[in-house]
Design an enzyme around this catalytic site. Structure first.
Site, PDB file in Angstrom:
ATOM      1  N   ARG A   1      44.220  26.387  34.730  1.00 52.84           N
ATOM      2  CA  ARG A   1      43.967  27.809  35.371  1.00 52.84           C
ATOM      3  C   ARG A   1      43.827  28.516  34.354  1.00 52.84           C
ATOM      4  NH1 ARG A   1      47.232  28.682  40.923  1.00 52.84           N
ATOM      5  NH2 ARG A   1      45.672  30.307  40.751  1.00 52.84           N
TER       6      ARG A   1
ATOM      7  N   ARG B   1      68.705  51.124  47.968  1.00 54.11           N
ATOM      8  CA  ARG B   1      67.566  50.566  48.053  1.00 54.11           C
ATOM      9  C   ARG B   1      67.635  49.760  49.619  1.00 54.11           C
ATOM     10  NH1 ARG B   1      67.242  50.092  42.348  1.00 54.11           N
ATOM     11  NH2 ARG B   1      65.136  50.746  41.951  1.00 54.11           N
TER      12      ARG B   1
ATOM     13  N   PRO C   1      55.596  27.748  36.598  1.00 52.81           N
ATOM     14  CA  PRO C   1      56.872  27.693  35.745  1.00 52.81           C
ATOM     15  C   PRO C   1      57.513  28.795  35.994  1.00 52.81           C
ATOM     16  CG  PRO C   1      54.784  27.327  34.437  1.00 52.81           C
ATOM     17  CD  PRO C   1      54.320  27.952  35.737  1.00 52.81           C
ATOM     18  N   GLU C   2      59.005  28.575  36.456  1.00 49.32           N
ATOM     19  CA  GLU C   2      59.895  29.700  36.342  1.00 49.32           C
ATOM     20  C   GLU C   2      60.862  29.745  35.172  1.00 49.32           C
ATOM     21  OE1 GLU C   2      60.001  31.951  38.939  1.00 49.32           O
ATOM     22  OE2 GLU C   2      58.577  30.903  40.237  1.00 49.32           O
TER      23      GLU C   2
ATOM     24  N   HIS D   1      41.281  20.701  29.338  1.00 43.01           N
ATOM     25  CA  HIS D   1      42.189  21.894  29.557  1.00 43.01           C
ATOM     26  C   HIS D   1      43.288  21.979  28.516  1.00 43.01           C
ATOM     27  CE1 HIS D   1      40.266  22.222  33.473  1.00 43.01           C
ATOM     28  NE2 HIS D   1      41.016  21.257  33.969  1.00 43.01           N
TER      29      HIS D   1
END
Ligand SMILES: [Zn+2]
Length: 271
Positions: free
Chosen positions: A110, A152, A2-3, A91
């Protein structure tokens, strides 16, 4: 995984079902997530009303009357809004039972997700205190991106994905934002000109907003947060489109590996 848009989509999906509702119980079926769920949380939250929902980076916040629950979906977590009596699946690790007869049920194969509770300002919680600016907040603007890119030498795509500089810009969104800003992913961050920094700031916000908007339209009772781009996928310009014609100029999209992640770009549109 998930973002940010998936977490925000989840927050919006959950919000109308939880705000104003009293917590009847927090039933923990498996405390061993990324960090063990503290034993005292069920007692602490029982009887409290959910005041509002929030999000910081990829943490979903449930603000209660005298504290805040911090939930992270991890790599594979999802929340579902269900009638309390719905049989549990494998789960399913905890249920937040509400006085409406609805439960907010967390599933995570997970077990990289997490659940914490704090009675202090959640922004000062150790998990949130040192997070970089949100890409959709005003603090992430062209001046900020200009400042952090100046010295950078790292590639601009990797800078965008560095969560100590800006949180929640995952691989898909970094690739898509760079396409929209017409900047090649491998460019040294410090080589970006001012107008490119302005375009990139706008592109990051636009891509995330669109993903959230599209995610929102697919949402029903089931709050999907499996990290699947879903309908957003049909709107991608370059991500996972290796060899296919660019949607703008028809040049085949190219792919290469950058920081162990696949990167996609159009060699004509992006400079
Ligand atoms: Zn192109």
């Amino acid at each position: 995984m998930p973002e940010l848009p998936e977490v925000e989509t989840t927050r919006r999906g959950v919000d109308p079902h939880v705000v104003g509702r009293k917590i009847v119980a927090l039933a923990i079926h498996e405390p061993r997530l990324r960090w063990r769920i503290a034993d005292n949380i069920p007692t602490e939250v029982k009887g409290q009303v959910v005041r509002q929902t929030g999000r910081r980076a990829k943490y979903l916040l449930l603000e209660l009357e005298s504290g805040t629950l911090l939930l992270h979906l991890g790599m594979s977590g999802s929340l579902r809004v269900l009638p309390a009596e719905t049989p549990r699946l494998i789960h399913d690790h905890f249920d937040l039972l509400l006085d409406s007869g609805i439960t907010l049920r967390f599933n995570d194969p997970r077990r990289f997700g997490s659940l914490h509770y704090t009675t202090s300002d959640p922004n000062e919680h150790p998990l949130l205190a040192h997070l970089a600016p949100e890409p959709l907040d005003d603090a992430f603007n062209a001046d900020y991106l200009w400042k952090i890119t100046r010295k950078r030498k790292v590639a601009i795509k990797q800078l965008l994905m560095n969560s100590t500089l800006v949180v929640g810009v995952g691989n898909i969104y970094a690739s898509e934002a760079l396409f929209r800003a017409r900047i090649r992913p491998r460019r040294q961050a410090s080589s970006l000109k001012r107008d490119e920094v302005v375009r990139l700031t706008r592109a990051v916000k636009a891509v995330l907003k669109m993903a959230i908007r599209v995610g929102g339209t697919t949402l029903r009772d089931y709050v999907n947060a499996e990290g699947n781009p879903g309908y957003f996928k049909q709107k991608l310009y370059v991500y996972e489109r290796n060899g296919q014609p660019c949607r703008v100029c028809e040049t085949p999209v190219k792919q290469f590996t950058q920081g162990q992640r696949s990167t996609y770009f159009c060699p004509t549109c992006q400079k």
